[in-house]
Design a protein around this motif. Structure first.
Motif, PDB file in Angstrom:
ATOM      1  N   LEU D  92     -12.667   8.765 -34.458  1.00  0.00           N
ATOM      2  CA  LEU D  92     -12.498   8.236 -35.822  1.00  0.00           C
ATOM      3  C   LEU D  92     -13.001   6.791 -35.939  1.00  0.00           C
ATOM      4  O   LEU D  92     -12.464   5.994 -36.704  1.00  0.00           O
ATOM      5  CB  LEU D  92     -11.049   8.344 -36.284  1.00  0.00           C
ATOM      6  CG  LEU D  92     -10.768   9.648 -37.057  1.00  0.00           C
ATOM      7  CD1 LEU D  92      -9.279   9.848 -37.272  1.00  0.00           C
ATOM      8  CD2 LEU D  92     -11.485   9.625 -38.400  1.00  0.00           C
ATOM      9  N   GLY D  93     -14.014   6.489 -35.141  1.00  0.00           N
ATOM     10  CA  GLY D  93     -14.669   5.187 -35.270  1.00  0.00           C
ATOM     11  C   GLY D  93     -14.067   4.082 -34.429  1.00  0.00           C
ATOM     12  O   GLY D  93     -14.576   2.959 -34.463  1.00  0.00           O
ATOM     13  N   VAL D  94     -13.000   4.366 -33.705  1.00  0.00           N
ATOM     14  CA  VAL D  94     -12.339   3.298 -32.939  1.00  0.00           C
ATOM     15  C   VAL D  94     -12.080   3.714 -31.498  1.00  0.00           C
ATOM     16  O   VAL D  94     -12.237   4.869 -31.128  1.00  0.00           O
ATOM     17  CB  VAL D  94     -11.025   2.845 -33.620  1.00  0.00           C
ATOM     18  CG1 VAL D  94     -11.318   2.221 -34.982  1.00  0.00           C
ATOM     19  CG2 VAL D  94     -10.046   4.001 -33.750  1.00  0.00           C
ATOM     20  N   LYS D  95     -11.646   2.771 -30.693  1.00  0.00           N
ATOM     21  CA  LYS D  95     -11.381   3.025 -29.280  1.00  0.00           C
ATOM     22  C   LYS D  95     -10.188   3.971 -29.114  1.00  0.00           C
ATOM     23  O   LYS D  95      -9.349   4.100 -30.001  1.00  0.00           O
ATOM     24  CB  LYS D  95     -11.134   1.693 -28.551  1.00  0.00           C
ATOM     25  CG  LYS D  95      -9.846   0.988 -28.941  1.00  0.00           C
ATOM     26  CD  LYS D  95      -9.809  -0.420 -28.321  1.00  0.00           C
ATOM     27  CE  LYS D  95      -8.451  -1.084 -28.455  1.00  0.00           C
ATOM     28  NZ  LYS D  95      -7.946  -1.234 -29.826  1.00  0.00           N
ATOM     29  N   SER D  96     -10.092   4.574 -27.959  1.00  0.00           N
ATOM     30  CA  SER D  96      -9.065   5.599 -27.714  1.00  0.00           C
ATOM     31  C   SER D  96      -7.675   4.992 -27.560  1.00  0.00           C
ATOM     32  O   SER D  96      -7.511   3.795 -27.288  1.00  0.00           O
ATOM     33  CB  SER D  96      -9.409   6.368 -26.445  1.00  0.00           C
ATOM     34  OG  SER D  96      -9.199   5.567 -25.296  1.00  0.00           O
ATOM     35  N   SER D  97      -6.679   5.846 -27.700  1.00  0.00           N
ATOM     36  CA  SER D  97      -5.296   5.455 -27.441  1.00  0.00           C
ATOM     37  C   SER D  97      -5.135   4.978 -26.005  1.00  0.00           C
ATOM     38  O   SER D  97      -4.365   4.045 -25.737  1.00  0.00           O
ATOM     39  CB  SER D  97      -4.355   6.630 -27.699  1.00  0.00           C
ATOM     40  OG  SER D  97      -4.773   7.765 -26.958  1.00  0.00           O
ATOM     41  N   VAL D  98      -5.860   5.589 -25.091  1.00  0.00           N
ATOM     42  CA  VAL D  98      -5.737   5.210 -23.680  1.00  0.00           C
ATOM     43  C   VAL D  98      -6.303   3.800 -23.465  1.00  0.00           C
ATOM     44  O   VAL D  98      -5.736   2.994 -22.722  1.00  0.00           O
ATOM     45  CB  VAL D  98      -6.442   6.241 -22.775  1.00  0.00           C
ATOM     46  CG1 VAL D  98      -6.358   5.824 -21.310  1.00  0.00           C
ATOM     47  CG2 VAL D  98      -5.831   7.631 -22.972  1.00  0.00           C
ATOM     48  N   VAL D 129     -17.960  -0.280 -22.075  1.00  0.00           N
ATOM     49  CA  VAL D 129     -18.878   0.848 -22.188  1.00  0.00           C
ATOM     50  C   VAL D 129     -18.272   1.824 -23.188  1.00  0.00           C
ATOM     51  O   VAL D 129     -17.087   2.141 -23.098  1.00  0.00           O
ATOM     52  CB  VAL D 129     -19.037   1.529 -20.808  1.00  0.00           C
ATOM     53  CG1 VAL D 129     -19.692   2.895 -20.942  1.00  0.00           C
ATOM     54  CG2 VAL D 129     -19.822   0.632 -19.857  1.00  0.00           C
ATOM     55  N   VAL D 130     -19.079   2.289 -24.136  1.00  0.00           N
ATOM     56  CA  VAL D 130     -18.564   3.129 -25.212  1.00  0.00           C
ATOM     57  C   VAL D 130     -19.452   4.358 -25.377  1.00  0.00           C
ATOM     58  O   VAL D 130     -20.677   4.230 -25.446  1.00  0.00           O
ATOM     59  CB  VAL D 130     -18.545   2.338 -26.545  1.00  0.00           C
ATOM     60  CG1 VAL D 130     -17.899   3.152 -27.654  1.00  0.00           C
ATOM     61  CG2 VAL D 130     -17.848   0.989 -26.387  1.00  0.00           C
ATOM     62  N   THR D 131     -18.855   5.527 -25.441  1.00  0.00           N
ATOM     63  CA  THR D 131     -19.657   6.713 -25.777  1.00  0.00           C
ATOM     64  C   THR D 131     -18.946   7.534 -26.845  1.00  0.00           C
ATOM     65  O   THR D 131     -17.727   7.553 -26.938  1.00  0.00           O
ATOM     66  CB  THR D 131     -19.932   7.630 -24.561  1.00  0.00           C
ATOM     67  OG1 THR D 131     -18.735   8.314 -24.196  1.00  0.00           O
ATOM     68  CG2 THR D 131     -20.475   6.862 -23.372  1.00  0.00           C
ATOM     69  N   GLY D 132     -19.754   8.218 -27.644  1.00  0.00           N
ATOM     70  CA  GLY D 132     -19.229   9.079 -28.694  1.00  0.00           C
ATOM     71  C   GLY D 132     -20.355   9.967 -29.147  1.00  0.00           C
ATOM     72  O   GLY D 132     -21.450   9.918 -28.586  1.00  0.00           O
ATOM     73  N   ASN D 133     -20.108  10.805 -30.132  1.00  0.00           N
ATOM     74  CA  ASN D 133     -21.252  11.583 -30.573  1.00  0.00           C
ATOM     75  C   ASN D 133     -21.768  11.185 -31.939  1.00  0.00           C
ATOM     76  O   ASN D 133     -22.650  11.819 -32.474  1.00  0.00           O
ATOM     77  CB  ASN D 133     -20.987  13.092 -30.493  1.00  0.00           C
ATOM     78  CG  ASN D 133     -19.809  13.495 -31.320  1.00  0.00           C
ATOM     79  OD1 ASN D 133     -19.537  12.901 -32.351  1.00  0.00           O
ATOM     80  ND2 ASN D 133     -19.084  14.498 -30.869  1.00  0.00           N
ATOM     81  N   ALA D 139     -17.749  -1.178 -33.213  1.00  0.00           N
ATOM     82  CA  ALA D 139     -16.355  -1.369 -33.610  1.00  0.00           C
ATOM     83  C   ALA D 139     -15.438  -1.330 -32.391  1.00  0.00           C
ATOM     84  O   ALA D 139     -14.484  -2.122 -32.291  1.00  0.00           O
ATOM     85  CB  ALA D 139     -15.943  -0.306 -34.635  1.00  0.00           C
ATOM     86  N   CYS D 140     -15.711  -0.438 -31.461  1.00  0.00           N
ATOM     87  CA  CYS D 140     -14.917  -0.399 -30.230  1.00  0.00           C
ATOM     88  C   CYS D 140     -15.141  -1.662 -29.409  1.00  0.00           C
ATOM     89  O   CYS D 140     -14.194  -2.255 -28.879  1.00  0.00           O
ATOM     90  CB  CYS D 140     -15.296   0.821 -29.388  1.00  0.00           C
ATOM     91  SG  CYS D 140     -14.838   2.400 -30.123  1.00  0.00           S
ATOM     92  N   ALA D 141     -16.404  -2.056 -29.290  1.00  0.00           N
ATOM     93  CA  ALA D 141     -16.731  -3.221 -28.467  1.00  0.00           C
ATOM     94  C   ALA D 141     -16.077  -4.483 -29.018  1.00  0.00           C
ATOM     95  O   ALA D 141     -15.569  -5.318 -28.264  1.00  0.00           O
ATOM     96  CB  ALA D 141     -18.245  -3.396 -28.380  1.00  0.00           C
ATOM     97  N   MET D 142     -16.068  -4.637 -30.333  1.00  0.00           N
ATOM     98  CA  MET D 142     -15.441  -5.819 -30.942  1.00  0.00           C
ATOM     99  C   MET D 142     -13.996  -5.973 -30.500  1.00  0.00           C
ATOM    100  O   MET D 142     -13.555  -7.050 -30.127  1.00  0.00           O
ATOM    101  CB  MET D 142     -15.423  -5.673 -32.474  1.00  0.00           C
ATOM    102  CG  MET D 142     -16.702  -6.051 -33.138  1.00  0.00           C
ATOM    103  SD  MET D 142     -16.545  -5.780 -34.934  1.00  0.00           S
ATOM    104  CE  MET D 142     -18.269  -5.394 -35.279  1.00  0.00           C
ATOM    105  N   GLU D 143     -13.251  -4.880 -30.597  1.00  0.00           N
ATOM    106  CA  GLU D 143     -11.823  -4.956 -30.279  1.00  0.00           C
ATOM    107  C   GLU D 143     -11.597  -5.174 -28.784  1.00  0.00           C
ATOM    108  O   GLU D 143     -10.728  -5.951 -28.381  1.00  0.00           O
ATOM    109  CB  GLU D 143     -11.109  -3.679 -30.716  1.00  0.00           C
ATOM    110  CG  GLU D 143     -11.032  -3.535 -32.222  1.00  0.00           C
ATOM    111  CD  GLU D 143     -10.011  -2.490 -32.660  1.00  0.00           C
ATOM    112  OE1 GLU D 143      -9.371  -1.855 -31.798  1.00  0.00           O
ATOM    113  OE2 GLU D 143      -9.857  -2.308 -33.879  1.00  0.00           O
ATOM    114  N   ILE D 144     -12.369  -4.487 -27.960  1.00  0.00           N
ATOM    115  CA  ILE D 144     -12.153  -4.584 -26.514  1.00  0.00           C
ATOM    116  C   ILE D 144     -12.570  -5.956 -25.999  1.00  0.00           C
ATOM    117  O   ILE D 144     -11.839  -6.613 -25.259  1.00  0.00           O
ATOM    118  CB  ILE D 144     -12.926  -3.470 -25.779  1.00  0.00           C
ATOM    119  CG1 ILE D 144     -12.322  -2.101 -26.127  1.00  0.00           C
ATOM    120  CG2 ILE D 144     -12.904  -3.698 -24.263  1.00  0.00           C
ATOM    121  CD1 ILE D 144     -13.128  -0.914 -25.614  1.00  0.00           C
TER     122      ILE D 144
END
Lengths: 239, 239, 239, 239
Positions: D92-98, D129-133, D139-144
């Protein structure tokens, strides 16, 4: 009478491209506009950079010394419409400066109220269109839809649509594709499906809100919220 | 008959605190629940960490080898409710891992459809409650409300509320305040106003959607969207 | 010789306030500038709205037809500096349109390279300052620091600082406080601590990078990355 | 002696996939690990879901009543390493719960200090490192990256890499491609280039920080920041 006649929509193109003809975002906005127009909605697409719009958290930046500020006229057209769609390109993963400016200028009116005493934008439906060549549709949509909701718009299901290409730089929406007569993205089933669903959901919601006479009143009027059942009187340990 | 009777709501507390009694987020959720209950809504507050909920983009993580997965039962309760409110604390400026997990597990059902063929969560209203001691209410709300919208919820105006203290570490919502008998934040007019408006807007919207028999059908059914006026057939250069 | 002499910094104030004297963000930027100047850094604070800066993903918007574009001159000053600090107010939880514009204009040069063939901004240190009256310091910092990192800046630990008041509207940084001779936020230990740590970390990092002769070269040159040990040759299942 | 010998790295795979062999994110992490291992770095890849890791803003969740908490052991390995890379899928556009959980558990130690009195993670280099389809790498990188910076990591230029496919659902990184013997994304020049640059930049930065004996001390020690030139003593109107 057609289901959606009597409704109107403003689509705001917040591209960084000065010439509307060259804006990729305009192309996807145009398809959304096409659906609405076909269904009887009076549609207007405004290219922000065709206008001189000032910076500042005020209704009219000529009060800050600007020579010209085209925003008040644009805002009037937005207020006359039942639907607002903000279209933005993606740069560095986020919405454009022009989209940010549009939202700031919308926000500058947010202490105004409508005839029912609700915030000004109550009773209208909001959505967004995002294009880029790489990544960031959802990040842009999050910020735009949140801003619209926060100032009073109602957001229907799946209120965003967008197109990006594969990872990395590459062609943009509507660019020519070598060896094909279909420009880039025009045949993306995913983008077309989401653009269709978004357009219909905005029309359905705007229709419903108009038929209701606006967003229902009660508990949501800034001046009188304390008179309804309110949070201050609830036991924080009841549940 | 009271305006909102017949409606139901689930409030999901995604606190990292194991003991519900000690959760600050629960306290603000409780006030939202109190408004809804007073107005005739059947309210249920679920503390996520009272349950064992697995990780994975599946409906039931026992299919991945987990011994137990309480999510399917919780999901059933969410499906029975007209309103969903996700409550989260803020950590490092963003929503909690538990809130992220709840959204992932909701998303795992998103290819299911309702009786009209729309995505599963159509016809329901969504909102969120955020507490922290410093900063991040809006950042959490953006992600949560977007996720809910994206999977089918309708988002009313001003669908979020929250409380944070001044910049820097400090007391949390409901902590004792020295020399006062009002715990921290309980008398915040801003928080109480927003919690009130959010609660009423969720009830109004849920009422309207229920009276309409769900979100209106047309153009928004995954299997048949091409049969309505659709994006693929619109001229990208018309507007 | 003082530890940090020979270093220079540009602080870019992206306030929406036209008159620098009235900008709240300037006040916190000024404190950061004060630390750096005291420690021997040549500091320049630029108020974006003192200049005419065009929209567009180009180096100079006069090429798009604008009469004037002050950005190329500002960019030259940024390129001469070892440190860049972007200051922004918060509106609706996110950074300002002016900050977004500044980042877009920085990004327009990102395909340029430095003398080592690295992206243009390699070897410089980046940070940000955020002020508002309610919520959003971290959300602004996430976007700004990511953008700076993405285009080549190195980001030291705790590279952001900010001030916001309690939840809800209220006074801004430096506003008068009734019954006190200390303006709002000036005595916030949290803000002062973070501003101090950020300033020192930017200076330490800039010093280290300058002493190293820039960010070390190897594996990070766009034209030759394939000649180093590279990702394309690694077994995706080795670990 | 090889340039990077003596350095160590932990790569944390925050996939929602229980079986590491099936994780797409692991494949890109593996390539990053491969570069580092080839260059003499001692590399360890940890699959979070191979472990039982509790929820809670504490160092050890057995203190909250959990039977087991594997986090303290993982944290020990992270503290021994010079480099930390967080790998996450996008949902859903963001990093995982884990990934969110990992960051929360890192944050729970953030009031600890190192031997110089700086926050615990000072002197280390961080990336992601971010992967998705579909969408959401940035957006993930910003938060991490923000979270890592905020707790003390230094972030080199271009500290993120990722892979996503075109807009809409589709194959993931490393999935078989019909009619090709190259799995999906393995030949993406953009992803390989960014993964290479990120890996080298993390190694260069970790090497520099180690050679300096950690991040330079001065003005950034929580207990003594007031003794250096500090923000509280600077004139907010000097610049």
């Amino acid at each position: 009478m057609p289901q959606f006649s009597g409704l109107s929509a403003v689509l705001l193109n917040c591209s960084l491209v000065h010439d509307p003809a060259k804006s990729h975002t305009r192309r996807l906005l145009s398809r959304v506009a096409g659906i609405m127009a076909t269904e009887g909605v009076a549609v207007e697409l405004i290219h922000m950079l065709d206008h001189r719009i000032g910076f500042g958290m005020v209704k009219d930046t000529t009060t800050l010394g600007d020579d010209v500020d085209d925003w008040p006229a644009i805002h009037g057209r937005i207020m006359n419409a039942d639907i607002l769609v903000i279209g933005t390109p993606i740069w560095l993963g986020v919405k454009s400066s022009v989209a940010t400016l549009a939202i700031e200028r919308l926000y500058a009116y947010s202490s105004d109220t409508n005839a029912s005493g609700q915030y000004l934008y109550y009773g209208k439906a909001g959505g967004c269109v995002v294009t880029g060549n790489e990544d960031g549709v959802k990040a842009c949509a999050m910020e735009i839809l949140y801003a619209l909701s926060h100032i009073g718009y109602t957001i229907p299901p799946q209120a965003d649509c967008g197109w990006i290409g594969g990872i990395g730089p590459g062609p943009s929406y509507g660019d020519p594709v070598e060896g094909s007569d279909v420009p880039m993205g025009y045949d993306s089933e995913f983008t077309n499906k989401n653009a269709t669903i978004m357009s219909w959901n905005l029309m359905h919601l705007a229709r419903s809100l108009k038929d209701l006479g606006g967003f229902p009143v009660g508990g949501n009027v800034a001046a009188t919220w304390k008179e309804s059942t309110n949070a201050a009187d609830q036991d924080p340990d009841r549940f």
